[in-house]
Each structure stands twice: as structure tokens, then as C-alpha cells.
Design an enzyme around this catalytic site. Structure first.
Site, short mmCIF file in Angstrom:
data_model
loop_
_atom_site.label_atom_id
_atom_site.label_comp_id
_atom_site.label_asym_id
_atom_site.label_seq_id
_atom_site.Cartn_x
_atom_site.Cartn_y
_atom_site.Cartn_z
N ASP A 71 0.82 -1.21 0.00
CA ASP A 71 0.00 0.00 0.00
C ASP A 71 0.86 1.26 0.00
O ASP A 71 0.63 2.18 -0.79
CB ASP A 71 -0.93 0.01 1.22
CG ASP A 71 -2.03 -1.03 1.11
OD1 ASP A 71 -2.07 -1.75 0.10
OD2 ASP A 71 -2.86 -1.13 2.03
N GLU A 84 0.73 -5.99 -4.25
CA GLU A 84 0.36 -5.16 -5.40
C GLU A 84 1.52 -4.38 -6.00
O GLU A 84 1.73 -4.43 -7.21
CB GLU A 84 -0.76 -4.19 -4.99
CG GLU A 84 -1.29 -3.36 -6.14
CD GLU A 84 -2.68 -2.82 -5.88
OE1 GLU A 84 -3.01 -1.76 -6.42
OE2 GLU A 84 -3.44 -3.46 -5.14
#
Length: 381
Positions: free
Chosen positions: A7, A268
Site C-alpha cells: 500500500d 500489489e
């Protein structure tokens, strides 16, 4: 923003790019500066407010939420609620008093699931404030926001890859003689109960293999398993060399991915960077209860493998599934390993398809311009 490496990695890259390439004044609110420092060594965790690379970084604390802190701030023209982060209620109330009202964007997690295309750019009325919140989805098609990549990234990575002395210097700074290893693997992963099977396969290859592993869950698993292994140390297992290393700053991590022959990535931020490196990669998606993450995995594989030859697609899919569950890895590796050159060639085509979708930062700016006339003032939380 939650204290998650993926994140903060996404938010930091986006903030830097908005400032550097679009001239936007960005305020980045972060609730865990020590974690941030591990991917950006210039961060000073003891400072509540600091500016790096044109981005103003501010500490967000629980005490702020309990006080009138947010109610006293002037909201930005564009407010990005990043990756399941909730904007404080008092700040929302301040947003509702502005004229014109700020553009409120919810930057979602990356997904290849088909429904994302239909939801990208949709608004969600917020009855408590009268504001609209717009969903902005990263993705793998031109009907999404695309993926993060900087304007000069490809040129930079290509120059590095074709400059052998630069690569040697890079490896030497990590304490590694790269010429000793025909196969170099980066391993950023969660723990895996069958990982020892994979290590045994690498030990049996007819040439030297290097596997570099950053600090984290899997590194701790290996340190527990092998008493001689620790940060900065190299453990020799037949032809396999294991090295635990500290987190790299993001620009150096990009170079590591380009310099390795196979990259295991998780979450991610690292999977996006693995795409731009152009080397074979294996994605370990964040685990969810009842294997809910496998739906997301299957959606990605369906899109990623769509134009692969059948045998290649089968080998990739089987290894991904084993890696994202707790299945035995030996047989899947034996199927995958001979196909690495074919995957490398395929990834060049796949990468070009993704680049054609535009980069996420530019797509986000274009979206904001369609909704409002942007002033150089972004707030990302």
C-alpha cells in the site's frame, strides 16, 4: 493509509509521479513512518511533517482522529482515499463545506476481475455529506485506470539491463558476484509450507543459482529453518546460494527485478514493477479466508495467459495455483523451468499491451480534469 508495504509502495510512487510529471502539490498522509522508511531511506520517522521529492509527507495518528485536528484543515481540491483507507469524518465534513466541492476519489486495489471495468469511474453518493465518491480502479485494460509507471521507466531499465558494468556494480553493492550465477531469483513472498521442496529443486540444477530474499515472513521462516542464515549472510546449499537482504529503496528494487532471471512477487506494488522488468514472474496474492484470493488469481491468469500457447499457459497456471495455496511445488517447477525463455519472450508482448493503456497517474489526472479544473493541490490519505 495502512502500514502495508504494498500500500505505501503504491501511494509513494503515485505521489512522486504526480509531483514530478504533473506539477501537482501533493500531501501524503501516512500512519506508519517506520514502515515507510524501509522502502524510502530518506524518511525520518521522528518528524511529523517533511518534504521529499516534491511531496509533503504528514503523519496521521489516532490522537488526530480523536481531536479536532481534521476539522481545522482546509481540504484539497482532489482527495484520494487510497486502498481501503477511510477519510476521517471531520475531514469529510470540511470537504462538504467547500465551494466548489473537492473531487473525492477512492483508489481501489488492483484486480483483473471483469466487474472492475464496469465500476471504474462510477460515483457513489455519500448521504452523510452530500458528496460523491468516485471509484478509480487500477487494471489491465483500457477500461480501467491502468498501472503505475513513470515516464522514463522503460528507458532507464533498458539502459541498466544492457550496461553490464552497471549491473555488476549493482550486484557488488549487495555483496554478490553476479557472474557466478547463471540463474538469479528474487523472492519477495509470504511463507509457504512447501518452500523447501522448491529449494531442493534449485539445488539439483546443473549450474549455480542465487536466490535473494528481503526481510519478512519468508526470510524469517528460512532463518528459523537454517541456523546459519541471517541478514546479509549467504547460505550455500549445494549449487544454491540463499541471501537474506534488507528492503531496497524503490528505484533499486526496480533494478533488482530487471537484473534477475525470475521474480517472485507478492501483493500489489511488486507485481506491477515485475511487469515492467519484463522477466518471468510469479505473483503471490494476499491470502484471504476460505481461499477467496483464488478468484482474483484466476481472473488475472485468464487475462495474462489468454494469448499464450496451451502448454505454456498450463504450466504457468499450475505453478501459480500451487504457489498461492500450499500444494507440492516440485512437479510444477519441473514443468515451468524449461519454459522460462518462452515466458520472457511472451512478457515483452504482454508489457506492450499494458503500456498502451496509459499510466495510472496520467489517467487519474485526466479523470480529475474532466470532473473539475484541477488546481495543483492533491491530498492522498
Amino acid at each position: 493509509m495502512v502500514d502495508n508495504f504494498g500500500d505505501i509502495g503504491i501511494c509513494w510512487r503515485l505521489s512522486r509521479q504526480l509531483a514530478a510529471e504533473h506539477g501537482i502539490c501533493v500531501h501524503l498522509w501516512v500512519d506508519d513512518l517506520p514502515s515507510f522508511q524501509r522502502i524510502c531511506p530518506q524518511i525520518m520517522p521522528e518528524m511529523r511533517q517533511q518534504t521529499l521529492f516534491g511531496v509533503e509527507i504528514l503523519l496521521w495518528t489516532e490522537q488526530d482522529d480523536a481531536a479536532l485536528f481534521w476539522q481545522q484543515l482546509s481540504p484539497a481540491a482532489v482527495v484520494i482515499e487510497a486502498l481501503a483507507c477511510n477519510i476521517p469524518v471531520r475531514y469529510q465534513q470540511q470537504m462538504a463545506t467547500q465551494q466548489p466541492q473537492p473531487l473525492w476519489l477512492n483508489l481501489e486495489y488492483l484486480s483483473a476481475e471483469p466487474w472492475v471495468e464496469g465500476c471504474h469511474g462510477l460515483n457513489s453518493p455519500q448521504p452523510q455529506t452530500g458528496l460523491d465518491k468516485y471509484f478509480f480502479f487500477p487494471g489491465f485494460t483500457d477500461k480501467t485506470g491502468g498501472l503505475l509507471y513513470e515516464r522514463e521507466l522503460q528507458a532507464k531499465l533498458d539502459r541498466f539491463y544492457h550496461n553490464k558494468p552497471a549491473q555488476q556494480d549493482f550486484w557488488q553493492q549487495l555483496g554478490i558476484e553476479s557472474a557466478d550465477f547463471p540463474l538469479k531469483i528474487s523472492m519477495f513472498a509470504y511463507s509457504h509450507s512447501q518452500f523447501t521442496d522448491l529449494l531442493q529443486q534449485w539445488q539439483q540444477l546443473p549450474h549455480n543459482v542465487l536466490c535473494v530474499i528481503p526481510q519478512g515472513e519468508l526470510a524469517q521462516q528460512l532463518i528459523t529453518q537454517y541456523s546459519l542464515l541471517g541478514e546479509g549472510k549467504t547460505l550455500q546449499l549445494n549449487s544454491l546460494s540463499l541471501k537474506i537482504m534488507p528492503f531496497l529503496a524503490q528505484p533499486d528494487y526496480d533494478l533488482l527485478l530487471r537484473a534477475c532471471d525470475l521474480n517472485f512477487v507478492r501483493g500489489e506494488d511488486s507485481i506491477i514493477r515485475a511487469h515492467w522488468a519484463g522477466q518471468p514472474f510469479v505473483w503471490q496474492i494476499y491470502r484471504q479466508q476460505e481461499n477467496a484470493h483464488l478468484v482474483k488469481l484466476q481472473a488475472f491468469l485468464a487475462r495474462y495467459c489468454q494469448q499464450m500457447p496451451a502448454a505454456l499457459a498450463s504450466a504457468v497456471q499450475q505453478f501459480y495455483l500451487a504457489w498461492n495455496t500450499e500444494q507440492e511445488l516440485s512437479h510444477c517447477w519441473q514443468e515451468l523451468y524449461p519454459l522460462l525463455p518462452e515466458i520472457t519472450a511472451y512478457n515483452q508482448l504482454w508489457r506492450q499491451q499494458l503500456l498502451a493503456n496509459g499510466d495510472l497517474a496520467s489517467n487519474l489526472v485526466h479523470f480529475a480534469k474532466k470532473k473539475f479544473i484541477i488546481t495543483p493541490n492533491f491530498s492522498q490519505q
